[in-house]
Design a protein around this motif. Structure first.
Motif, PDB file in Angstrom:
ATOM      1  N   GLY A  31       1.211  -1.578  -0.161  1.00  0.00           N
ATOM      2  CA  GLY A  31       0.448  -0.085  -0.165  1.00  0.00           C
ATOM      3  C   GLY A  31       0.632   0.901  -0.174  1.00  0.00           C
ATOM      4  O   GLY A  31       1.204   1.464  -0.850  1.00  0.00           O
ATOM      5  N   SER A  32       0.568   1.971   1.326  1.00  0.00           N
ATOM      6  CA  SER A  32       2.091   3.006   1.277  1.00  0.00           C
ATOM      7  C   SER A  32       3.212   2.608   1.597  1.00  0.00           C
ATOM      8  O   SER A  32       3.063   1.352   2.577  1.00  0.00           O
ATOM      9  N   LYS A  33       4.643   3.574   1.472  1.00  0.00           N
ATOM     10  CA  LYS A  33       5.075   2.897   1.661  1.00  0.00           C
ATOM     11  C   LYS A  33       5.168   3.594   3.209  1.00  0.00           C
ATOM     12  O   LYS A  33       6.329   2.649   3.745  1.00  0.00           O
ATOM     13  N   ASP A  34       4.877   3.785   3.900  1.00  0.00           N
ATOM     14  CA  ASP A  34       4.398   4.565   5.326  1.00  0.00           C
ATOM     15  C   ASP A  34       3.399   3.380   6.092  1.00  0.00           C
ATOM     16  O   ASP A  34       3.840   3.532   7.860  1.00  0.00           O
ATOM     17  N   SER A  35       2.802   2.527   5.360  1.00  0.00           N
ATOM     18  CA  SER A  35       2.125   1.751   5.902  1.00  0.00           C
ATOM     19  C   SER A  35       2.401   0.903   6.775  1.00  0.00           C
ATOM     20  O   SER A  35       2.770   0.016   6.190  1.00  0.00           O
ATOM     21  N   THR A  36       1.514   0.845   8.066  1.00  0.00           N
ATOM     22  CA  THR A  36       2.519  -0.255   8.936  1.00  0.00           C
ATOM     23  C   THR A  36       1.647  -1.837   8.649  1.00  0.00           C
ATOM     24  O   THR A  36       2.183  -2.392   8.489  1.00  0.00           O
ATOM     25  N   SER A  37       0.181  -1.711   8.139  1.00  0.00           N
ATOM     26  CA  SER A  37      -0.538  -2.786   7.911  1.00  0.00           C
ATOM     27  C   SER A  37      -0.388  -3.392   5.913  1.00  0.00           C
ATOM     28  O   SER A  37      -0.755  -4.024   5.971  1.00  0.00           O
ATOM     29  N   GLY A  38      -0.079  -2.182   5.563  1.00  0.00           N
ATOM     30  CA  GLY A  38       0.077  -1.989   4.387  1.00  0.00           C
ATOM     31  C   GLY A  38       1.606  -2.710   3.791  1.00  0.00           C
ATOM     32  O   GLY A  38       1.555  -2.908   2.941  1.00  0.00           O
ATOM     33  N   ARG A  39       2.407  -2.393   4.331  1.00  0.00           N
ATOM     34  CA  ARG A  39       3.917  -2.435   3.610  1.00  0.00           C
ATOM     35  C   ARG A  39       4.895  -3.307   4.879  1.00  0.00           C
ATOM     36  O   ARG A  39       5.415  -4.211   4.610  1.00  0.00           O
ATOM     37  N   LEU A  40       4.773  -2.133   6.349  1.00  0.00           N
ATOM     38  CA  LEU A  40       6.087  -2.488   7.458  1.00  0.00           C
ATOM     39  C   LEU A  40       5.847  -4.098   7.960  1.00  0.00           C
ATOM     40  O   LEU A  40       6.677  -4.620   7.312  1.00  0.00           O
ATOM     41  N   MET A  41       4.332  -4.502   8.466  1.00  0.00           N
ATOM     42  CA  MET A  41       4.930  -6.181   8.734  1.00  0.00           C
ATOM     43  C   MET A  41       4.587  -6.930   7.371  1.00  0.00           C
ATOM     44  O   MET A  41       4.838  -8.283   7.911  1.00  0.00           O
ATOM     45  N   PRO A  42       4.039  -6.378   6.343  1.00  0.00           N
ATOM     46  CA  PRO A  42       3.814  -7.293   5.180  1.00  0.00           C
ATOM     47  C   PRO A  42       5.305  -7.625   4.441  1.00  0.00           C
ATOM     48  O   PRO A  42       5.601  -9.351   4.571  1.00  0.00           O
ATOM     49  N   GLU A  43       6.276  -7.070   5.208  1.00  0.00           N
ATOM     50  CA  GLU A  43       7.368  -6.527   4.396  1.00  0.00           C
ATOM     51  C   GLU A  43       8.513  -8.237   5.682  1.00  0.00           C
ATOM     52  O   GLU A  43       9.758  -8.180   4.911  1.00  0.00           O
ATOM     53  N   PHE A  44       7.847  -7.201   6.547  1.00  0.00           N
ATOM     54  CA  PHE A  44       9.057  -8.319   8.015  1.00  0.00           C
ATOM     55  C   PHE A  44       8.308  -9.645   6.941  1.00  0.00           C
ATOM     56  O   PHE A  44       9.198 -11.025   7.750  1.00  0.00           O
ATOM     57  N   PHE A  45       7.303  -9.813   7.753  1.00  0.00           N
ATOM     58  CA  PHE A  45       6.933 -12.132   6.908  1.00  0.00           C
ATOM     59  C   PHE A  45       8.158 -12.152   5.477  1.00  0.00           C
ATOM     60  O   PHE A  45       7.941 -13.094   5.783  1.00  0.00           O
ATOM     61  N   ILE A  46       8.024 -11.151   4.581  1.00  0.00           N
ATOM     62  CA  ILE A  46       8.640 -11.502   3.836  1.00  0.00           C
ATOM     63  C   ILE A  46       9.886 -11.802   3.873  1.00  0.00           C
ATOM     64  O   ILE A  46       9.696 -12.579   3.612  1.00  0.00           O
ATOM     65  N   ARG A  47      10.446 -11.126   4.566  1.00  0.00           N
ATOM     66  CA  ARG A  47      11.516 -10.972   5.195  1.00  0.00           C
ATOM     67  C   ARG A  47      11.784 -12.459   5.688  1.00  0.00           C
ATOM     68  O   ARG A  47      13.105 -12.984   5.588  1.00  0.00           O
ATOM     69  N   LYS A  48      10.994 -12.634   6.545  1.00  0.00           N
ATOM     70  CA  LYS A  48      11.483 -14.029   7.322  1.00  0.00           C
ATOM     71  C   LYS A  48      10.930 -14.872   6.545  1.00  0.00           C
ATOM     72  O   LYS A  48      11.679 -15.770   7.093  1.00  0.00           O
ATOM     73  N   ALA A  49      10.292 -15.303   5.321  1.00  0.00           N
ATOM     74  CA  ALA A  49      10.168 -16.636   5.556  1.00  0.00           C
ATOM     75  C   ALA A  49      11.235 -16.585   3.979  1.00  0.00           C
ATOM     76  O   ALA A  49      11.848 -17.454   3.344  1.00  0.00           O
ATOM     77  N   PHE A  50      12.034 -15.762   3.015  1.00  0.00           N
ATOM     78  CA  PHE A  50      11.769 -16.047   1.845  1.00  0.00           C
ATOM     79  C   PHE A  50      13.875 -15.606   2.370  1.00  0.00           C
ATOM     80  O   PHE A  50      15.206 -15.964   1.952  1.00  0.00           O
ATOM     81  N   GLY A  51      14.131 -14.815   3.512  1.00  0.00           N
ATOM     82  CA  GLY A  51      15.526 -14.485   4.036  1.00  0.00           C
ATOM     83  C   GLY A  51      16.272 -13.626   3.058  1.00  0.00           C
ATOM     84  O   GLY A  51      17.241 -13.597   2.676  1.00  0.00           O
ATOM     85  N   MET A  52      15.364 -12.535   2.465  1.00  0.00           N
ATOM     86  CA  MET A  52      15.289 -11.509   1.292  1.00  0.00           C
ATOM     87  C   MET A  52      14.841 -11.050   1.067  1.00  0.00           C
ATOM     88  O   MET A  52      13.558 -10.587   1.752  1.00  0.00           O
ATOM     89  N   GLY A  53      15.219  -9.467   1.100  1.00  0.00           N
ATOM     90  CA  GLY A  53      13.970  -7.977   0.377  1.00  0.00           C
ATOM     91  C   GLY A  53      13.211  -8.257  -0.500  1.00  0.00           C
ATOM     92  O   GLY A  53      13.426  -9.042  -1.967  1.00  0.00           O
ATOM     93  N   PRO A  54      11.970  -7.903  -0.741  1.00  0.00           N
ATOM     94  CA  PRO A  54      11.016  -7.756  -1.421  1.00  0.00           C
ATOM     95  C   PRO A  54      11.347  -7.565  -2.945  1.00  0.00           C
ATOM     96  O   PRO A  54      10.783  -8.194  -4.139  1.00  0.00           O
ATOM     97  N   ASN A  55      11.963  -7.059  -3.066  1.00  0.00           N
ATOM     98  CA  ASN A  55      12.532  -5.843  -4.396  1.00  0.00           C
ATOM     99  C   ASN A  55      13.557  -7.340  -5.183  1.00  0.00           C
ATOM    100  O   ASN A  55      13.978  -8.084  -6.776  1.00  0.00           O
ATOM    101  N   GLU A  56      13.941  -8.606  -3.981  1.00  0.00           N
ATOM    102  CA  GLU A  56      14.808  -9.808  -4.743  1.00  0.00           C
ATOM    103  C   GLU A  56      14.034 -11.305  -4.921  1.00  0.00           C
ATOM    104  O   GLU A  56      13.888 -11.674  -5.390  1.00  0.00           O
ATOM    105  N   VAL A  57      12.657 -11.104  -3.966  1.00  0.00           N
ATOM    106  CA  VAL A  57      11.838 -12.068  -4.104  1.00  0.00           C
ATOM    107  C   VAL A  57      10.220 -12.130  -5.262  1.00  0.00           C
ATOM    108  O   VAL A  57      10.239 -12.775  -6.045  1.00  0.00           O
ATOM    109  N   PHE A  58      10.273 -10.824  -5.758  1.00  0.00           N
ATOM    110  CA  PHE A  58       9.387 -10.920  -6.292  1.00  0.00           C
ATOM    111  C   PHE A  58       9.959 -10.328  -8.003  1.00  0.00           C
ATOM    112  O   PHE A  58      11.499  -9.350  -8.340  1.00  0.00           O
TER     113      PHE A  58
END
Length: 285
Positions: free
Chosen positions: A138-165
């Motif tokens: 969602g917004s770059k500064d959104s908790t539910s639309g960016r912060l927490m989703p990115e946290f769980f993405i990094r936790k699952a894949f061990g890398m940032g979104p730009n490397e996952v998608f």
């Protein structure tokens, strides 16, 4: 002489009266369509004005960053923040407090949604099948639309979104995220579960085109935060009176507009988990 004294008194009133009539102004992060936000918070402004006995005004802003800036610059004295934006704002204004949150904000979640053309279906486990697809936050500064989703993405894949998608975007708000994924502009997205439920109830979700595939673990999110100098601006005890008014907000129409079942006390310490995640993924210093 009497005329001069009278004139001086009138002039003094003209100068002092606007100061006494200073409005209490608040804003909210623009996490949904602006028209809907204004309808919701104009109702809240009317309610607070009645309870507080001062002129209360809601002022919309164009971005999450703008809501934080307005709070920091004292253009607004209170804001309905997400977890992350609240932490960002309070850290920059000494003495600022989170004073109220929705009952549901104690255990908020994000939904990962997909366009049905992906063939992905709902799972209790993190959906590893989203790797390599296109993804929108969602917004770059959104908790539910960016912060927490990115946290769980990094936790699952061990890398940032730009490397996952294969491609990563930022829609700007949760409603837009739903629209983009439903239209197929992005294959996957993350959004606030309350917005999903609202849009579903309103008939804006086409289950043939978009579905929820994963629900995150819970985390603390939205809150009303107030500047630390509000009592100095509006009189001793104003923060306590404001807090009571928010906690006493029982009108079903007002609650449904958020939507929340009730408002409960909040404190800055409630959002330490958000601050820790923000620091862990580089969104907070």
């Amino acid at each position: 002489m009497i005329r001069k004294v009278a004139l001086a008194a009138i002039l003094l009133l003209l100068v002092v009266q606007p100061l006494l009539a200073k409005p209490f102004v608040f804003t909210a992060i623009p996490d949904e369509d602006e028209t809907r936000l204004k309808q919701r918070f104009d109702q809240v402004a009317a309610y607070l004005q009645d309870k507080l006995g001062v002129d209360v005004q809601f002022v919309p802003v164009k971005s999450y960053a703008a809501s934080v800036a307005a709070f920091v610059n004292n253009q607004v004295q209170m804001a309905w923040f997400g977890g992350l934006s609240g932490v960002q704002a309070r850290k920059r204004v000494p003495g600022s407090q989170a004073i109220a949150q929705g009952y549901e904000d104690q255990f908020f979640v994000s939904y990962f949604i997909v366009n049905t053309s992906t063939g992905l279906t709902e799972s209790r486990d993190f959906p590893m099948g989203i790797k390599g697809l296109t993804f929108t936050f969602g917004s770059k500064d959104s908790t539910s639309g960016r912060l927490m989703p990115e946290f769980f993405i990094r936790k699952a894949f061990g890398m940032g979104p730009n490397e996952v998608f294969s491609r990563v975007g930022f829609s700007g708000d949760h409603t837009k995220t739903l629209e983009l994924v439903q239209a197929g502009a992005y294959q996957v997205g993350a959004l606030n579960y309350k917005v999903w439920e609202n849009e579903l109830k309103a008939g804006h979700v086409d289950p043939d085109k978009v579905r929820v595939i994963w629900r995150t673990p819970t985390y603390p999110d939205y809150n009303f935060s107030v500047r630390g100098d509000v009592d100095k601006q509006f009189g001793a005890g104003f923060t306590a009176k404001l807090t009571k008014a928010l906690l006493d907000m029982k009108d079903p129409k007002l609650l449904a507009a958020f939507p929340r079942s009730a408002f409960i006390p909040a404190s800055n310490s409630d959002y330490l988990p958000v601050e820790q995640v923000g620091k862990a993924i580089g969104l907070l210093e």
